[in-house]
Design a protein around this motif. Structure first.
Motif, mmCIF file in Angstrom:
data_model
loop_
_atom_site.group_PDB
_atom_site.id
_atom_site.type_symbol
_atom_site.label_atom_id
_atom_site.label_comp_id
_atom_site.label_asym_id
_atom_site.label_seq_id
_atom_site.Cartn_x
_atom_site.Cartn_y
_atom_site.Cartn_z
ATOM 1 N N TYR A 1 -36.594 -99.234 -108.462
ATOM 2 C CA TYR A 1 -35.494 -100.146 -109.384
ATOM 3 C C TYR A 1 -34.624 -99.260 -110.141
ATOM 4 N N TYR B 1 -35.491 -102.582 -105.370
ATOM 5 C CA TYR B 1 -35.211 -102.213 -103.939
ATOM 6 C C TYR B 1 -36.446 -102.453 -103.179
ATOM 7 N N HIS B 2 -36.245 -103.181 -102.117
ATOM 8 C CA HIS B 2 -37.439 -103.442 -101.223
ATOM 9 C C HIS B 2 -37.324 -102.841 -99.774
ATOM 10 N N PHE C 1 -34.452 -101.366 -95.626
ATOM 11 C CA PHE C 1 -34.367 -101.666 -97.224
ATOM 12 C C PHE C 1 -33.543 -102.667 -97.352
ATOM 13 N N SER D 1 -39.700 -100.714 -96.454
ATOM 14 C CA SER D 1 -40.853 -99.759 -96.337
ATOM 15 C C SER D 1 -40.469 -98.558 -95.275
ATOM 16 N N ASN E 1 -43.131 -108.460 -100.019
ATOM 17 C CA ASN E 1 -41.918 -107.625 -99.607
ATOM 18 C C ASN E 1 -42.014 -106.392 -100.526
ATOM 19 N N PRO E 2 -42.427 -105.507 -99.748
ATOM 20 C CA PRO E 2 -42.972 -104.052 -100.607
ATOM 21 C C PRO E 2 -41.757 -103.591 -101.656
ATOM 22 N N THR E 3 -41.973 -103.491 -102.873
ATOM 23 C CA THR E 3 -40.927 -102.781 -103.670
ATOM 24 C C THR E 3 -41.103 -101.536 -103.608
ATOM 25 N N GLU F 1 -32.493 -106.447 -104.257
ATOM 26 C CA GLU F 1 -32.562 -107.750 -104.893
ATOM 27 C C GLU F 1 -31.934 -107.600 -106.317
#
Length: 107
Positions: free
Chosen positions: A70, A8-9, A96, A11, A65-67, A99
């Motif tokens: 998951y 999951y990306h 959000f 912020s 691309n901030p994580t 990926e």
């Protein structure tokens, strides 16, 4: 069945009030319930990352691309994994994305 990693990306911010947190958790619990035994590892949110570059320099900017977290799921193939991800509650926030990558078993 193959395993897939959902990363999951974004912020966005977690809800700060109790009602918002409960609604968010209910959405995730409901989605995991729909996925059933396909959820191998429900994962977790993650904190701010650091990036170590080949030079040894460390960037403390959260990544390009901030994580945000998951999950690991089982699916027939990548198309099935993508279809399952389309109902992920994190996508209710346009900040959000999800990926999806196959996990390659080495042994």
């Amino acid at each position: 069945m193959a395993k897939f990693l959902y990363v999951y990306h974004g912020s966005g911010k977690m809800p700060t009030d109790e009602a918002g947190r409960k609604a968010a958790m209910d959405a995730w619990t409901g989605w995991y319930g729909k996925l059933g035994s396909a959820v191998v590892d429900g994962g977790n949110p993650v904190g701010m990352s650091r990036t170590v570059l080949p030079s040894g320099k460390v960037e403390n900017n959260g990544g390009s691309n901030p994580t945000a977290g998951y999950t690991v799921v089982e699916a027939r193939d990548i198309d099935d994994a993508v279809a399952k991800a389309k109902e992920c509650p994190i996508l209710m926030d346009p900040a959000f994305s999800v990926e999806i990558a196959p996990i390659i078993e080495m042994m």
